[in-house]
Design a protein around this motif. Structure first.
Motif, PDB file in Angstrom:
ATOM      1  N   TRP A 500      31.775  28.772  77.763  1.00  0.00           N
ATOM      2  CA  TRP A 500      31.716  27.870  76.611  1.00  0.00           C
ATOM      3  C   TRP A 500      31.704  26.431  77.106  1.00  0.00           C
ATOM      4  N   GLY A 501      32.730  25.653  76.776  1.00  0.00           N
ATOM      5  CA  GLY A 501      32.753  24.244  77.157  1.00  0.00           C
ATOM      6  C   GLY A 501      32.659  24.044  78.654  1.00  0.00           C
ATOM      7  N   ILE A 502      31.975  22.962  79.058  1.00  0.00           N
ATOM      8  CA  ILE A 502      31.782  22.680  80.478  1.00  0.00           C
ATOM      9  C   ILE A 502      31.883  21.182  80.711  1.00  0.00           C
ATOM     10  N   CYS A 503      32.398  20.786  81.880  1.00  0.00           N
ATOM     11  CA  CYS A 503      32.445  19.380  82.264  1.00  0.00           C
ATOM     12  C   CYS A 503      32.518  19.299  83.787  1.00  0.00           C
ATOM     13  N   THR A 504      32.394  18.097  84.327  1.00  0.00           N
ATOM     14  CA  THR A 504      32.518  17.875  85.767  1.00  0.00           C
ATOM     15  C   THR A 504      33.503  16.743  86.005  1.00  0.00           C
ATOM     16  N   ASP A 505      33.976  16.599  87.249  1.00  0.00           N
ATOM     17  CA  ASP A 505      34.933  15.517  87.532  1.00  0.00           C
ATOM     18  C   ASP A 505      34.427  14.621  88.654  1.00  0.00           C
ATOM     19  N   VAL A 506      35.256  13.675  89.054  1.00  0.00           N
ATOM     20  CA  VAL A 506      34.880  12.661  90.025  1.00  0.00           C
ATOM     21  C   VAL A 506      34.662  13.233  91.417  1.00  0.00           C
ATOM     22  N   LEU A 507      35.179  14.419  91.681  1.00  0.00           N
ATOM     23  CA  LEU A 507      34.995  15.069  92.974  1.00  0.00           C
ATOM     24  C   LEU A 507      33.825  16.040  92.973  1.00  0.00           C
ATOM     25  N   GLY A 508      33.114  16.148  91.882  1.00  0.00           N
ATOM     26  CA  GLY A 508      31.976  17.038  91.813  1.00  0.00           C
ATOM     27  C   GLY A 508      32.319  18.449  91.401  1.00  0.00           C
ATOM     28  N   HIS A 509      33.581  18.687  91.022  1.00  0.00           N
ATOM     29  CA  HIS A 509      33.951  20.020  90.547  1.00  0.00           C
ATOM     30  C   HIS A 509      33.267  20.318  89.213  1.00  0.00           C
ATOM     31  N   ILE A 510      33.011  21.589  88.977  1.00  0.00           N
ATOM     32  CA  ILE A 510      32.506  22.055  87.684  1.00  0.00           C
ATOM     33  C   ILE A 510      33.614  22.864  87.027  1.00  0.00           C
ATOM     34  N   LEU A 511      33.994  22.482  85.810  1.00  0.00           N
ATOM     35  CA  LEU A 511      35.027  23.191  85.068  1.00  0.00           C
ATOM     36  C   LEU A 511      34.375  23.823  83.841  1.00  0.00           C
ATOM     37  N   VAL A 512      34.670  25.112  83.603  1.00  0.00           N
ATOM     38  CA  VAL A 512      34.021  25.815  82.497  1.00  0.00           C
ATOM     39  C   VAL A 512      35.004  26.776  81.840  1.00  0.00           C
ATOM     40  N   CYS A 513      34.950  26.844  80.503  1.00  0.00           N
ATOM     41  CA  CYS A 513      35.786  27.788  79.760  1.00  0.00           C
ATOM     42  C   CYS A 513      35.173  29.188  79.820  1.00  0.00           C
ATOM     43  N   ASP A 514      36.025  30.190  80.011  1.00  0.00           N
ATOM     44  CA  ASP A 514      35.604  31.594  79.986  1.00  0.00           C
ATOM     45  C   ASP A 514      36.233  32.239  78.755  1.00  0.00           C
ATOM     46  N   LYS A 515      35.407  32.496  77.740  1.00  0.00           N
ATOM     47  CA  LYS A 515      35.925  33.044  76.493  1.00  0.00           C
ATOM     48  C   LYS A 515      36.498  34.448  76.696  1.00  0.00           C
ATOM     49  N   ASP A 516      35.807  35.275  77.492  1.00  0.00           N
ATOM     50  CA  ASP A 516      36.238  36.665  77.639  1.00  0.00           C
ATOM     51  C   ASP A 516      37.608  36.780  78.288  1.00  0.00           C
ATOM     52  N   ASN A 517      37.873  35.930  79.269  1.00  0.00           N
ATOM     53  CA  ASN A 517      39.145  36.007  79.993  1.00  0.00           C
ATOM     54  C   ASN A 517      40.131  34.914  79.573  1.00  0.00           C
ATOM     55  N   GLN A 538      49.500  29.560  81.458  1.00  0.00           N
ATOM     56  CA  GLN A 538      49.796  28.128  81.247  1.00  0.00           C
ATOM     57  C   GLN A 538      49.814  27.767  79.758  1.00  0.00           C
ATOM     58  N   GLY A 539      49.817  28.764  78.895  1.00  0.00           N
ATOM     59  CA  GLY A 539      49.887  28.492  77.456  1.00  0.00           C
ATOM     60  C   GLY A 539      48.530  28.363  76.795  1.00  0.00           C
ATOM     61  N   ILE A 540      47.444  28.616  77.533  1.00  0.00           N
ATOM     62  CA  ILE A 540      46.102  28.560  76.964  1.00  0.00           C
ATOM     63  C   ILE A 540      45.796  29.897  76.298  1.00  0.00           C
ATOM     64  N   LYS A 541      45.481  29.852  75.021  1.00  0.00           N
ATOM     65  CA  LYS A 541      45.210  31.102  74.302  1.00  0.00           C
ATOM     66  C   LYS A 541      43.717  31.436  74.244  1.00  0.00           C
ATOM     67  N   ASP A 542      42.901  30.437  73.912  1.00  0.00           N
ATOM     68  CA  ASP A 542      41.472  30.700  73.776  1.00  0.00           C
ATOM     69  C   ASP A 542      40.704  29.385  73.929  1.00  0.00           C
ATOM     70  N   PRO A 543      40.487  28.914  75.174  1.00  0.00           N
ATOM     71  CA  PRO A 543      39.868  27.601  75.391  1.00  0.00           C
ATOM     72  C   PRO A 543      38.399  27.575  74.987  1.00  0.00           C
ATOM     73  N   ARG A 544      37.981  26.444  74.421  1.00  0.00           N
ATOM     74  CA  ARG A 544      36.601  26.292  73.995  1.00  0.00           C
ATOM     75  C   ARG A 544      35.965  24.986  74.516  1.00  0.00           C
ATOM     76  N   GLY A 545      36.606  23.850  74.238  1.00  0.00           N
ATOM     77  CA  GLY A 545      36.021  22.560  74.609  1.00  0.00           C
ATOM     78  C   GLY A 545      36.724  21.933  75.796  1.00  0.00           C
ATOM     79  N   LEU A 546      35.950  21.213  76.650  1.00  0.00           N
ATOM     80  CA  LEU A 546      36.509  20.560  77.841  1.00  0.00           C
ATOM     81  C   LEU A 546      35.913  19.172  78.009  1.00  0.00           C
ATOM     82  N   CYS A 547      36.737  18.254  78.516  1.00  0.00           N
ATOM     83  CA  CYS A 547      36.212  16.985  79.017  1.00  0.00           C
ATOM     84  C   CYS A 547      37.250  16.360  79.946  1.00  0.00           C
ATOM     85  N   VAL A 548      36.796  15.465  80.841  1.00  0.00           N
ATOM     86  CA  VAL A 548      37.673  14.769  81.778  1.00  0.00           C
ATOM     87  C   VAL A 548      37.537  13.279  81.522  1.00  0.00           C
ATOM     88  N   ASP A 549      38.686  12.546  81.443  1.00  0.00           N
ATOM     89  CA  ASP A 549      38.615  11.110  81.190  1.00  0.00           C
ATOM     90  C   ASP A 549      38.574  10.329  82.506  1.00  0.00           C
TER      91      ASP A 549
END
Length: 571
Positions: A500-517, A538-549
């Motif tokens: 689902w949601g996807i974003c990247t950070d200052v180090l070039g990492h790719i972060l993405v939500c996995d709905k199934d897991n 970590q208390g995450i129930k069903d992640p959908r959206g992501l962004c890095v400031d």
């Protein structure tokens, strides 16, 4: 001027070290060798005994190399000095000639560098002050022209209203006068009719008297001569009518002008347009340069960041106006945008106060993105259009996408380009637009001609220009180079994976939500799995959206709540 343009162009591109086989950033410059150097090559250059006395500066502070010009007297020599007494350029051999004996000489390259810097400064003034200031004045004039047209149109409308009002009054007075004339005529005719009746009665009376007189005058009735004397009544007195007289109104054009009014230019001295002094612009330029330096230092500090051994919860945002947070965007001022599955798009401040809410006709896709100026761009898949919300919350249509439905959208932090994931029937593509809305590139197939995308619901750009797309139907993160070539696809770790949601950070990492897991995956720049940084533990129930400031905080929106949770995962 051409050299100044080259200078400007060089500032817009990545500077490469001039050392052979070195492709690092050439941020330094050797004024003696006239060569760009990276930090490592600079250190090596300074270690050499032959080069220790060379002056090495930051690239932007470099001395500009003197253009090569051959001496006419000594064609094998370059002109590189200036005779101070004669004020003519010459070569080193010319300086030994008898006509220059005892003269002092200056390094022509030093003079050229100073002059170049001087003219570059003047050129910069044109670019940064004179041209934009004049263009601003021109825009002000154009706006004044528009305003004058509006004012004159309003005046003409007022004139017509006044004229109509006067016409109505004229019609009203004329109608009243005509009606009064009819009343007067009726009264006079009634009076004359009465007089006719009087005269008719008198004529009848005379007829009767004539009959009596004839009887008296008859020879058979002579006896009547001795009876009585008949007397005739006098003619009844009547009066002649006094006819009404029409007194014409006395007016002229000036009288009408006074009634209707006229347009006058006020006897006011025109106000001079304000021209911002160059000192203020120069101060702003210096401040901008200082900001740029601070930004570079901040960027240098970011290179020392690394993944933290643990993820820490920093704070939470409650976003009124949405029921959940399928997509989140964070601007530089700390205001958060979140959208839910019903197409509600809301903006909140740091305190959770609702600032703006609209319905964008979209649902659970990454259809909004913050821009570098603090505004927002969002797509409307039903209207097949992309809209812009300025920092002062004005909404305008920005791009029409034809018969393609825009799903996901991302504003590049590198150059301001707009990346849009689209679909049409069973086709899908990613289109790149310039920041002004001009279509630049379409990415649709891989090198084998196969469809690269199926359902690009979320999209982001990495620090190297890679386009990272979360494709729902392909159940994969599809990554393409800036040129459009397919780099890799990430399909999870062997188990079910639904991105689902996807974003990247200052180090070039790719972060993405996995709905199934119900987790957030962390990948490196080349698509290698690094870790699950967030999961139900970590208390995450069903992640959908992501962004890095800009402070490297990770914002996570979820399916079951309108609360956006913020985490720190870099140190």
């Amino acid at each position: 001027m051409a050299e100044s343009s080259d200078e400007h162009a060089a500032m817009q591109h990545y500077l490469v070290c001039g050392t052979e086989d070195c492709q690092q950033n050439g941020e330094f410059y050797c004024n003696a060798c006239h060569r760009q150097l990276c930090e490592q090559c600079r250190d090596e250059h300074m270690k050499s005994s032959d080069d220790q006395e060379h002056e090495i500066v930051l690239y932007r502070h470099r001395k500009h190399q003197l253009p090569v010009e051959k001496c006419k007297l000594h064609p094998t020599r370059n002109i590189d000095m200036l005779c101070r007494e004669c004020q003519i350029p010459l070569c080193s051999k010319c300086s030994t000639m008898k006509q220059h004996k005892g003269h002092e000489f200056d390094d022509l390259e030093e003079i050229y560098s100073v002059k170049y810097a001087l003219w570059q400064g003047e050129f910069s003034k044109i670019q940064k002050y004179f041209l934009p200031t004049t263009q601003g004045l021109k825009t002000e004039v154009e706006n004044d022209a528009i305003e004058i047209k509006k004012i004159m149109k309003s005046i003409r409308t007022s004139m017509k209203v006044e004229s109509e009002s006067l016409k109505n009054l004229v019609d009203q007075v004329t109608s009243e006068n005509i009606n009064h004339s009819h009343t007067m005529e009726k009264s006079l005719l009634k009076m004359l009719k009465s007089q006719e009746t009087i005269h008719d009665d008198y004529i009848a009376y005379l007829g009767k008297m004539m009959g009596e007189f004839q009887e008296y005058l008859s020879t058979t009735n002579q006896k009547l001569l001795f009876s009585k004397t008949l007397k005739i009544h006098p003619i009844p007195q009547t009066t002649k009518p006094v006819p009404p007289v029409f007194t014409a109104g006395r007016f002229n054009k000036n009288d009408v002008t006074k009634l209707l009014g006229k347009v006058n230019v006020p006897n006011t001295k025109p106000e001079k347009r304000k021209i911002q002094p160059m000192e203020a612009v120069t101060t702003h330029m210096k401040f901008t340069e200082k900001q740029s330096q601070q930004s570079k230092e901040k960027s240098d500090n970011k290179q020392t960041l690394s993944l933290s051994s643990s993820v820490t919860k920093v704070r939470k945002y409650n976003v009124p106006g949405v029921v959940n947070a399928y997509h989140v965007s964070m601007d530089k001022s700390g205001r958060l945008w979140a959208s839910d599955w019903s197409g509600n798009l809301a903006q909140t401040d740091l305190q959770g106060n609702l600032l703006l809410k609209i319905n964008a006709n979209n649902g659970s896709i990454g259809y909004h993105t913050v821009t570098r100026d603090g505004g927002l761009i969002y797509s409307d898949m039903h209207k097949k259009a992309i809209y812009r919300i300025t920092p002062d919350r004005k909404i305008t249509e920005f791009i029409k996408t034809g018969d393609w439905a825009p799903l996901s959208v991302h504003s590049s932090r590198i150059n301001g380009d707009i990346l849009v994931g689209m679909e049409r029937n069973k086709d899908a593509k990613v289109t790149r637009y310039s920041k002004t809305g001009k279509e630049i590139q379409n990415i649709q197939r891989n090198n084998q001609g196969q469809k690269l995308y199926s359902d690009p619901r979320y999209i982001a750009e990495n620090i190297n220009g890679d386009i990272c797309t979360s494709d729902y139907n392909k159940r994969a993160v599809v990554v393409a180079k800036k040129s459009g070539q397919h780099r890799f696809s990430y399909k999870g770790r062997g188990s079910e994976f639904l991105p689902w949601g996807i974003c990247t950070d200052v180090l070039g990492h790719i972060l993405v939500c996995d709905k199934d897991n119900k987790s957030v995956h962390l990948l490196d720049q080349d698509g290698r799995f690094l870790s699950i940084i967030l999961s139900p533990q970590q208390g995450i129930k069903d992640p959908r959206g992501l962004c890095v400031d800009d402070e490297n905080n990770l914002y996570v929106g979820q399916f079951d709540t309108n609360t956006v949770t913020v985490y720190k995962y870099l140190q």
